[in-house]
Design an enzyme around this catalytic site. Structure first.
Site, PDB file in Angstrom:
ATOM      1  N   LYS A 197     -11.873 -23.860 -70.639  1.00  0.00           N
ATOM      2  CA  LYS A 197     -13.247 -23.339 -70.709  1.00  0.00           C
ATOM      3  C   LYS A 197     -13.423 -22.212 -69.699  1.00  0.00           C
ATOM      4  CE  LYS A 197     -16.723 -25.303 -68.279  1.00  0.00           C
ATOM      5  NZ  LYS A 197     -17.479 -24.326 -67.468  1.00  0.00           N
ATOM      6  N   ASN A 198     -12.961 -22.426 -68.451  1.00  0.00           N
ATOM      7  CA  ASN A 198     -13.243 -21.453 -67.386  1.00  0.00           C
ATOM      8  C   ASN A 198     -12.388 -20.208 -67.482  1.00  0.00           C
ATOM      9  OD1 ASN A 198     -15.235 -23.106 -66.590  1.00  0.00           O
ATOM     10  ND2 ASN A 198     -14.151 -23.959 -64.832  1.00  0.00           N
ATOM     11  N   ARG A 248     -23.864 -19.965 -67.244  1.00  0.00           N
ATOM     12  CA  ARG A 248     -23.753 -19.072 -66.086  1.00  0.00           C
ATOM     13  C   ARG A 248     -22.758 -17.962 -66.370  1.00  0.00           C
ATOM     14  NH1 ARG A 248     -26.140 -18.435 -61.961  1.00  0.00           N
ATOM     15  NH2 ARG A 248     -24.342 -18.110 -60.651  1.00  0.00           N
ATOM     16  N   CYS A 304     -28.045 -23.357 -60.939  1.00  0.00           N
ATOM     17  CA  CYS A 304     -28.101 -24.477 -61.891  1.00  0.00           C
ATOM     18  C   CYS A 304     -28.099 -25.752 -61.052  1.00  0.00           C
ATOM     19  CB  CYS A 304     -26.931 -24.432 -62.844  1.00  0.00           C
ATOM     20  SG  CYS A 304     -25.393 -24.777 -62.041  1.00  0.00           S
ATOM     21  N   ARG A 324     -25.957 -21.040 -56.552  1.00  0.00           N
ATOM     22  CA  ARG A 324     -25.009 -20.182 -57.301  1.00  0.00           C
ATOM     23  C   ARG A 324     -25.471 -18.728 -57.358  1.00  0.00           C
ATOM     24  NH1 ARG A 324     -22.491 -23.412 -62.262  1.00  0.00           N
ATOM     25  NH2 ARG A 324     -20.687 -22.138 -61.742  1.00  0.00           N
ATOM     26  N   PRO A 325     -25.638 -18.130 -56.207  1.00  0.00           N
ATOM     27  CA  PRO A 325     -26.025 -16.711 -56.169  1.00  0.00           C
ATOM     28  C   PRO A 325     -24.915 -15.833 -56.730  1.00  0.00           C
ATOM     29  CG  PRO A 325     -25.349 -17.449 -54.007  1.00  0.00           C
ATOM     30  CD  PRO A 325     -25.361 -18.664 -54.885  1.00  0.00           C
ATOM     31  N   ILE A 326     -25.212 -14.572 -56.984  1.00  0.00           N
ATOM     32  CA  ILE A 326     -24.166 -13.633 -57.472  1.00  0.00           C
ATOM     33  C   ILE A 326     -24.047 -12.435 -56.518  1.00  0.00           C
ATOM     34  CG2 ILE A 326     -24.402 -14.300 -59.912  1.00  0.00           C
ATOM     35  CD1 ILE A 326     -25.972 -11.644 -60.297  1.00  0.00           C
ATOM     36  N   ASP A 338     -14.327 -29.259 -59.360  1.00  0.00           N
ATOM     37  CA  ASP A 338     -14.708 -29.763 -60.691  1.00  0.00           C
ATOM     38  C   ASP A 338     -14.131 -31.139 -60.974  1.00  0.00           C
ATOM     39  OD1 ASP A 338     -14.447 -26.511 -62.343  1.00  0.00           O
ATOM     40  OD2 ASP A 338     -15.877 -27.336 -60.916  1.00  0.00           O
ATOM     41  N   ILE A 396     -17.629 -26.830 -51.724  1.00  0.00           N
ATOM     42  CA  ILE A 396     -17.899 -25.630 -52.526  1.00  0.00           C
ATOM     43  C   ILE A 396     -19.357 -25.535 -52.948  1.00  0.00           C
ATOM     44  CG2 ILE A 396     -17.226 -24.353 -54.616  1.00  0.00           C
ATOM     45  CD1 ILE A 396     -14.884 -24.631 -52.680  1.00  0.00           C
ATOM     46  N   ARG A 401     -20.363 -28.974 -73.521  1.00  0.00           N
ATOM     47  CA  ARG A 401     -20.113 -27.573 -73.125  1.00  0.00           C
ATOM     48  C   ARG A 401     -18.655 -27.375 -72.725  1.00  0.00           C
ATOM     49  NH1 ARG A 401     -22.682 -25.964 -68.152  1.00  0.00           N
ATOM     50  NH2 ARG A 401     -21.251 -24.256 -68.530  1.00  0.00           N
TER      51      ARG A 401
HETATM   52  C1  EPZ Z   1     -16.268 -21.146 -61.372  1.00  0.00           C
HETATM   53  O1  EPZ Z   1     -17.638 -20.982 -61.044  1.00  0.00           O
HETATM   54  C2  EPZ Z   1     -16.240 -22.255 -62.407  1.00  0.00           C
HETATM   55  N1  EPZ Z   1     -17.025 -21.837 -63.565  1.00  0.00           N
HETATM   56  C3  EPZ Z   1     -16.826 -23.532 -61.830  1.00  0.00           C
HETATM   57  O2  EPZ Z   1     -16.688 -24.542 -62.808  1.00  0.00           O
HETATM   58  C4  EPZ Z   1     -16.016 -23.920 -60.601  1.00  0.00           C
HETATM   59  O3  EPZ Z   1     -16.591 -25.069 -60.010  1.00  0.00           O
HETATM   60  C5  EPZ Z   1     -16.019 -22.764 -59.601  1.00  0.00           C
HETATM   61  O4  EPZ Z   1     -15.496 -21.576 -60.236  1.00  0.00           O
HETATM   62  C6  EPZ Z   1     -15.154 -23.070 -58.378  1.00  0.00           C
HETATM   63  O5  EPZ Z   1     -13.850 -23.339 -58.772  1.00  0.00           O
HETATM   64  C7  EPZ Z   1     -16.487 -20.939 -64.413  1.00  0.00           C
HETATM   65  O6  EPZ Z   1     -15.383 -20.471 -64.217  1.00  0.00           O
HETATM   66  C8  EPZ Z   1     -17.323 -20.582 -65.605  1.00  0.00           C
HETATM   67  P1  EPZ Z   1     -17.463 -19.379 -57.417  1.00  0.00           P
HETATM   68  P2  EPZ Z   1     -18.102 -19.709 -60.151  1.00  0.00           P
HETATM   69  O7  EPZ Z   1     -17.986 -18.018 -57.625  1.00  0.00           O
HETATM   70  O8  EPZ Z   1     -17.304 -18.537 -60.538  1.00  0.00           O
HETATM   71  C9  EPZ Z   1     -20.709 -19.330 -53.984  1.00  0.00           C
HETATM   72  C10 EPZ Z   1     -17.366 -26.268 -64.220  1.00  0.00           C
HETATM   73  O9  EPZ Z   1     -17.732 -27.428 -63.986  1.00  0.00           O
HETATM   74  N2  EPZ Z   1     -20.939 -17.943 -54.405  1.00  0.00           N
HETATM   75  O10 EPZ Z   1     -16.037 -19.585 -56.987  1.00  0.00           O
HETATM   76  O11 EPZ Z   1     -19.573 -19.625 -60.224  1.00  0.00           O
HETATM   77  C11 EPZ Z   1     -21.292 -20.302 -55.006  1.00  0.00           C
HETATM   78  O12 EPZ Z   1     -22.661 -20.520 -54.747  1.00  0.00           O
HETATM   79  C12 EPZ Z   1     -17.878 -25.135 -63.374  1.00  0.00           C
HETATM   80  O13 EPZ Z   1     -16.544 -25.930 -65.108  1.00  0.00           O
HETATM   81  C13 EPZ Z   1     -21.755 -17.131 -53.625  1.00  0.00           C
HETATM   82  O14 EPZ Z   1     -22.291 -17.557 -52.607  1.00  0.00           O
HETATM   83  O15 EPZ Z   1     -17.645 -20.240 -58.721  1.00  0.00           O
HETATM   84  C14 EPZ Z   1     -20.487 -21.550 -54.807  1.00  0.00           C
HETATM   85  O16 EPZ Z   1     -21.021 -22.290 -53.734  1.00  0.00           O
HETATM   86  C15 EPZ Z   1     -18.874 -25.593 -62.328  1.00  0.00           C
HETATM   87  N3  EPZ Z   1     -21.977 -15.859 -54.028  1.00  0.00           N
HETATM   88  C16 EPZ Z   1     -19.118 -21.013 -54.409  1.00  0.00           C
HETATM   89  O17 EPZ Z   1     -19.320 -19.636 -53.992  1.00  0.00           O
HETATM   90  C17 EPZ Z   1     -21.412 -15.337 -55.165  1.00  0.00           C
HETATM   91  O18 EPZ Z   1     -21.643 -14.148 -55.469  1.00  0.00           O
HETATM   92  C18 EPZ Z   1     -18.101 -21.059 -55.556  1.00  0.00           C
HETATM   93  O19 EPZ Z   1     -18.506 -20.146 -56.469  1.00  0.00           O
HETATM   94  C19 EPZ Z   1     -20.589 -16.176 -55.937  1.00  0.00           C
HETATM   95  C20 EPZ Z   1     -20.356 -17.473 -55.545  1.00  0.00           C
END
Ligand code: EPZ
Length: 417
Positions: free
Chosen positions: A22-23, A92, A116, A121-123, A304, A326, A396
């Protein structure tokens, strides 16, 4: 709304074949629009996230043909339109269209969901990367416009090794002028899968899978054929299930090293795993030892998988601990597991699971995707009947979960309520 009714206690035996990740696929589908020609992606899982992303492609006038397990995506007549929240709020990962459309058109306007249930989950890291490439970002009530006169390669350091930001910056920079370096990049296997697709389309990306990725901008990307890697989180979920209630349960079509942090933790617990080249055979055992887990970025223990692991730890003789580093809110499955008879306490970002305890079926709610998976495992372990509502969360990310479980002897039924 859908509900899963599980009658627990059956030992599970037979083979579960793992689907495409999925990811990975949620990034591969948006990435395909960077091509000016047809892109074929195979081993695509039939999950609601895939459907939601194909709806966005069709909204953008991209031609999408779905064969049994593959997608043929042709963006040659694509239109650069504002993507409304009715499409983007479903997942997301719709934010990958931001990087892809910025990279393709140098301008993108789209609605984005806020946080969520598992966290804010900021960007900010995604947007920092786009700005480093020369783009300006405006946000009016969660409608983002990101545009650049010209995208120029840059050196970008990620404060956190974010999976999403790493991929989105790759998407935005493959057609930029010059070279981009992403330092402190995330190393998850899904990032390698996306970089391989882009390179198959003609991009020049080196270092994916390490903490430093170099992208040399090219003029054009074209036709290619690509395969989604097996889903390491789906695989890990079913291996955990086998350790809980399996009888020679075989999990096939996997890449064992992608879940090494999990398998070594299970072996530390006393789980016997027969690990083959692309499968694992596992059975439920006795006298499991308690363990301590700390979630990390790859190759550490995947965040996860901490939720699916939790019900298994109720079988250990003693206190196990899971520290979640995380996300800030990834323990919403715990109250439901405790209602089923578990003895789990949460303090700050650490859960303590005291075992062994017996689980008994009851009515529970899936609050998020992996919490739902955790409740499915608990329901299959428990005596009696467990009814899980909000099952849409689970659908999902787990392709054909009901069929896969029925195929190995589980007693469960998906109902509309
Ligand atoms: C991906 O999310 C996965 N989703 C998540 O899987 C997974 O838990 C995560 O990576 C960590 O491995 C997809 O790939 C669709 P991150 P992502 O950016 O990309 C913070 C599932 O269950 N952060 O590595 O959103 C954020 O808040 C899902 O399949 C910022 O602060 O993960 C989080 O605390 C859940 N600013 C941490 O980093 C940003 O701009 C990890 O986020 C981006 C992220």
């Amino acid at each position: 709304m859908k509900m899963l009714e599980i009658k627990g206690g059956n030992p599970l035996t037979g083979t579960i074949r793992i689907s495409g990740a999925k990811n990975s696929v949620v990034a591969l589908i948006p990435a395909a629009i960077l091509s000016s020609e047809e892109v074929t992606i195979c081993n695509v899982p039939d999950i609601t996230d895939t459907t939601a992303l194909c709806e966005i492609l069709e909204f953008l006038n991209v031609d999408v043909k779905r064969a049994t397990e593959s997608l043929v995506i042709n963006p040659s007549n694509m239109e650069n339109k504002e993507i409304p929240s009715m499409y983007t709020k479903k997942l997301r990962a719709s934010y990958y269209f931001m990087g892809a459309m910025l990279g393709k058109y140098k301008k993108v306007t789209m609605a984005l969901p806020g946080g969520c249930s598992i966290g804010a989950r900021p960007i900010n890291l995604h947007l920092k990367g786009f700005e480093a490439l020369g783009a300006t970002v405006t946000n009016k009530e969660n409608i983002y416009t990101v545009e650049a006169k010209e995208l120029k390669g840059a050196n970008i350091y990620l404060d956190f090794a974010s999976v999403g930001a790493t991929i989105n910056i790759m998407l935005a920079s493959v057609l930029a002028k010059g070279t981009t370096i992403i330092d402190n990049a995330a190393k998850e296997p899904e990032i390698v899968n996306v970089a391989t697709l882009l390179n198959n389309m003609g991009a020049k990306i080196r270092g994916a899978g390490t903490s430093s990725i170099e992208i040399t901008g090219v003029e054009k990307l074209g036709k290619c054929f690509h395969e989604v890697i097996p889903d390491r989180i789906e695989a890990g979920t079913y291996v955990i299930l086998g350790a809980a209630i399996g009888n020679n349960l075989k999990i096939s079509n996997i890449i064992p090293e992608h879940i090494e942090a999990l398998t070594s933790k299970l072996e530390e617990m006393g789980v016997f795993l027969d690990i083959g080249t692309d499968y694992i055979i596992v059975s439920s055992g006795k006298d499991y030892k308690p363990v301590n887990v700390k979630t990390q970025t790859y190759p550490g223990f995947a965040t996860d998988l901490q939720q699916p692991l939790t019900p298994l730890l109720t079988m250990c003789n003693g206190r196990s601990k899971i520290e979640e580093t995380i996300y800030e809110n990834r323990f919403m499955h715990i109250p439901y597991l405790n209602q089923m008879g578990a003895d789990i306490r949460v303090k700050n970002q650490t859960s303590t699971i005291i075992g062994p305890t017996k689980l008994t079926g009851t009515d529970v709610v899936a609050t998020d995707l992996r919490a739902g998976a955790s409740l499915v495992i608990a329901g299959l372990m428990a005596k009696g009947t467990t009814k899980i509502t909000n099952v849409e969360h689970i659908l999902r990310g787990y392709e054909n979960i009901v069929e896969k479980l029925l195929g190995v002897g589980a007693n469960l039924e998906l109902k509309d309520i």
